[in-house]
Scaffold this motif. Structure first.
Motif, PDB file in Angstrom:
ATOM      1  N   TRP A  82      71.397  16.747 -27.546  1.00 28.91           N
ATOM      2  CA  TRP A  82      70.449  17.534 -27.232  1.00 28.91           C
ATOM      3  C   TRP A  82      70.820  18.964 -27.177  1.00 28.91           C
ATOM      4  O   TRP A  82      70.341  20.276 -27.732  1.00 28.91           O
ATOM      5  N   TYR A  83      72.867  19.355 -27.198  1.00 29.75           N
ATOM      6  CA  TYR A  83      72.840  20.939 -27.809  1.00 29.75           C
ATOM      7  C   TYR A  83      72.862  21.568 -29.132  1.00 29.75           C
ATOM      8  O   TYR A  83      72.961  23.072 -29.357  1.00 29.75           O
ATOM      9  N   PHE A  84      71.779  20.956 -29.947  1.00 28.93           N
ATOM     10  CA  PHE A  84      71.423  21.472 -31.200  1.00 28.93           C
ATOM     11  C   PHE A  84      70.677  21.548 -31.349  1.00 28.93           C
ATOM     12  O   PHE A  84      70.017  21.746 -32.751  1.00 28.93           O
ATOM     13  N   GLN A  85      69.348  21.483 -30.438  1.00 28.64           N
ATOM     14  CA  GLN A  85      68.203  21.749 -30.532  1.00 28.64           C
ATOM     15  C   GLN A  85      67.623  23.199 -30.529  1.00 28.64           C
ATOM     16  O   GLN A  85      68.320  24.422 -30.764  1.00 28.64           O
ATOM     17  N   ALA A  86      66.004  23.258 -30.639  1.00 22.47           N
ATOM     18  CA  ALA A  86      65.823  24.610 -30.661  1.00 22.47           C
ATOM     19  C   ALA A  86      65.302  24.645 -29.589  1.00 22.47           C
ATOM     20  O   ALA A  86      64.617  24.466 -28.752  1.00 22.47           O
ATOM     21  N   PRO A  87      64.797  26.715 -28.960  1.00 23.73           N
ATOM     22  CA  PRO A  87      64.111  26.779 -27.654  1.00 23.73           C
ATOM     23  C   PRO A  87      62.211  26.143 -27.146  1.00 23.73           C
ATOM     24  O   PRO A  87      62.017  25.917 -28.700  1.00 23.73           O
ATOM     25  N   PRO A  88      62.492  25.759 -26.605  1.00 22.64           N
ATOM     26  CA  PRO A  88      63.215  25.947 -25.371  1.00 22.64           C
ATOM     27  C   PRO A  88      64.136  25.206 -24.961  1.00 22.64           C
ATOM     28  O   PRO A  88      65.189  25.251 -23.956  1.00 22.64           O
ATOM     29  N   ALA A  89      65.101  24.350 -25.254  1.00 19.90           N
ATOM     30  CA  ALA A  89      65.552  22.943 -25.714  1.00 19.90           C
ATOM     31  C   ALA A  89      67.323  23.456 -25.626  1.00 19.90           C
ATOM     32  O   ALA A  89      67.563  22.551 -26.960  1.00 19.90           O
ATOM     33  N   ILE A  90      67.568  24.988 -25.585  1.00 18.09           N
ATOM     34  CA  ILE A  90      69.048  25.322 -25.692  1.00 18.09           C
ATOM     35  C   ILE A  90      70.036  25.340 -24.264  1.00 18.09           C
ATOM     36  O   ILE A  90      69.385  25.037 -23.487  1.00 18.09           O
ATOM     37  N   PRO A  91      71.480  25.066 -24.823  1.00 21.91           N
ATOM     38  CA  PRO A  91      72.076  24.831 -23.555  1.00 21.91           C
ATOM     39  C   PRO A  91      71.803  25.754 -22.505  1.00 21.91           C
ATOM     40  O   PRO A  91      71.669  27.165 -23.118  1.00 21.91           O
ATOM     41  N   ALA A  92      72.748  25.503 -21.091  1.00 18.33           N
ATOM     42  CA  ALA A  92      72.198  26.507 -20.233  1.00 18.33           C
ATOM     43  C   ALA A  92      73.387  28.134 -20.548  1.00 18.33           C
ATOM     44  O   ALA A  92      72.848  28.570 -19.917  1.00 18.33           O
ATOM     45  N   ASP A 108      64.533  27.849 -10.974  1.00 16.36           N
ATOM     46  CA  ASP A 108      64.104  27.685 -10.236  1.00 16.36           C
ATOM     47  C   ASP A 108      64.873  26.912  -9.182  1.00 16.36           C
ATOM     48  O   ASP A 108      66.089  26.457  -9.369  1.00 16.36           O
ATOM     49  N   GLU A 109      64.861  27.735  -7.784  1.00 17.18           N
ATOM     50  CA  GLU A 109      66.416  27.739  -7.103  1.00 17.18           C
ATOM     51  C   GLU A 109      66.047  25.482  -6.171  1.00 17.18           C
ATOM     52  O   GLU A 109      66.742  25.375  -5.443  1.00 17.18           O
ATOM     53  N   SER A 110      64.371  25.818  -6.667  1.00 24.18           N
ATOM     54  CA  SER A 110      63.981  23.670  -5.611  1.00 24.18           C
ATOM     55  C   SER A 110      65.034  22.630  -7.415  1.00 24.18           C
ATOM     56  O   SER A 110      64.687  21.232  -6.572  1.00 24.18           O
ATOM     57  N   VAL A 111      65.134  23.188  -7.953  1.00 20.11           N
ATOM     58  CA  VAL A 111      66.244  22.119  -9.022  1.00 20.11           C
ATOM     59  C   VAL A 111      67.063  22.381  -9.243  1.00 20.11           C
ATOM     60  O   VAL A 111      67.942  23.728  -8.576  1.00 20.11           O
ATOM     61  N   VAL A 112      67.511  20.894  -9.152  1.00 19.45           N
ATOM     62  CA  VAL A 112      69.379  20.752  -8.508  1.00 19.45           C
ATOM     63  C   VAL A 112      70.224  20.683 -10.055  1.00 19.45           C
ATOM     64  O   VAL A 112      71.534  21.407 -10.202  1.00 19.45           O
ATOM     65  N   ARG A 113      69.574  20.183 -10.851  1.00 23.24           N
ATOM     66  CA  ARG A 113      70.049  19.822 -12.585  1.00 23.24           C
ATOM     67  C   ARG A 113      69.219  20.006 -13.828  1.00 23.24           C
ATOM     68  O   ARG A 113      68.021  20.397 -13.913  1.00 23.24           O
ATOM     69  N   GLU A 114      70.105  20.654 -14.285  1.00 26.91           N
ATOM     70  CA  GLU A 114      69.169  21.646 -15.584  1.00 26.91           C
ATOM     71  C   GLU A 114      67.754  22.795 -15.639  1.00 26.91           C
ATOM     72  O   GLU A 114      67.006  22.408 -15.837  1.00 26.91           O
ATOM     73  N   GLU A 115      68.434  24.005 -14.179  1.00 20.70           N
ATOM     74  CA  GLU A 115      67.643  24.858 -14.231  1.00 20.70           C
ATOM     75  C   GLU A 115      67.580  25.738 -15.366  1.00 20.70           C
ATOM     76  O   GLU A 115      66.347  25.914 -15.662  1.00 20.70           O
ATOM     77  N   ASP A 116      68.474  25.572 -16.607  1.00 19.77           N
ATOM     78  CA  ASP A 116      67.657  26.386 -17.383  1.00 19.77           C
ATOM     79  C   ASP A 116      66.184  26.207 -18.063  1.00 19.77           C
ATOM     80  O   ASP A 116      66.191  27.293 -18.766  1.00 19.77           O
ATOM     81  N   ARG A 117      66.133  24.709 -18.418  1.00 23.48           N
ATOM     82  CA  ARG A 117      64.890  23.984 -18.703  1.00 23.48           C
ATOM     83  C   ARG A 117      63.602  24.950 -18.873  1.00 23.48           C
ATOM     84  O   ARG A 117      62.722  25.284 -19.538  1.00 23.48           O
ATOM     85  N   GLY A 118      63.405  24.838 -17.462  1.00 25.56           N
ATOM     86  CA  GLY A 118      62.558  25.969 -16.408  1.00 25.56           C
ATOM     87  C   GLY A 118      62.850  27.807 -17.111  1.00 25.56           C
ATOM     88  O   GLY A 118      61.665  27.506 -17.397  1.00 25.56           O
ATOM     89  N   LEU A 119      63.100  27.664 -16.817  1.00 24.93           N
ATOM     90  CA  LEU A 119      63.966  29.061 -17.752  1.00 24.93           C
ATOM     91  C   LEU A 119      63.151  29.454 -18.846  1.00 24.93           C
ATOM     92  O   LEU A 119      63.587  31.094 -18.908  1.00 24.93           O
TER      93      LEU A 119
END
Length: 160
Positions: A82-92, A108-119
């Motif tokens: 997972w950590y070697f993907q291209a954007p938007p699937a990049i590490p936090a 997104d404050e409503s997301v508990v985990r993997e907040e980075d993906r949405g950003l």
């Protein structure tokens, strides 16, 4: 306060501080970005470790970028694909222009985990320029039963 590897002499210039364990990551990082004085933010959770020259390497690739990322050295899991993907699937853990982070509203404050993906998805939609800082890891991602990815605890926040 968390101990830092200051072998490059830059840590004291960049550390903003540690965050309370009871504060949600998205809230804590937004608050840190609001307080930062520099042009860049670089968030490092308590399950991550910066390798020597981490920030320096990211900054070397920042001239034509809005977001600079590098792969981690993954520890504790058997399938780190997972950590070697291209954007938007990049590490936090990535260097991001502070103004872009704030313009996009942070995590997104409503997301508990993997907040980075949405950003990252919102950043791509806004036309952000993602640049990979080479193929070598600049940080360590540690997966264990108490890390931020599993329990939602914030850790160290770094602002460049």
């Amino acid at each position: 306060m968390t101990e830092l590897d200051d072998s490059d002499g830059l840590a004291a210039e960049y550390v903003l501080g540690t965050l309370p364990r009871d504060e949600r990551l998205a809230v804590a990082e937004r608050r840190a970005a609001d307080k930062a004085l520099g042009d860049w933010v670089f968030f490092l959770a308590d399950d991550d470790l910066a390798l020597p020259r981490c920030l320096e390497i990211h900054m070397e690739h920042a001239d034509n970028a809005d977001i600079v990322y590098a792969p981690p050295l993954v520890w504790g899991i058997h399938d780190p694909w997972w950590y070697f993907q291209a954007p938007p699937a990049i590490p936090a853990t990535a260097l991001m222009r502070r103004d872009l982070f704030l313009e996009l509203g942070g995590y997104d404050e409503s997301v508990v985990r993997e907040e980075d993906r949405g950003l990252w998805t919102r950043a791509m939609a806004a036309g952000a320029r993602f640049v990979r800082a080479g193929a070598e890891p600049t940080w360590v991602y540690r997966m264990h039963q108490n890390n931020k990815s599993l329990v939602g605890n914030p850790g160290l926040v770094v602002a460049a």
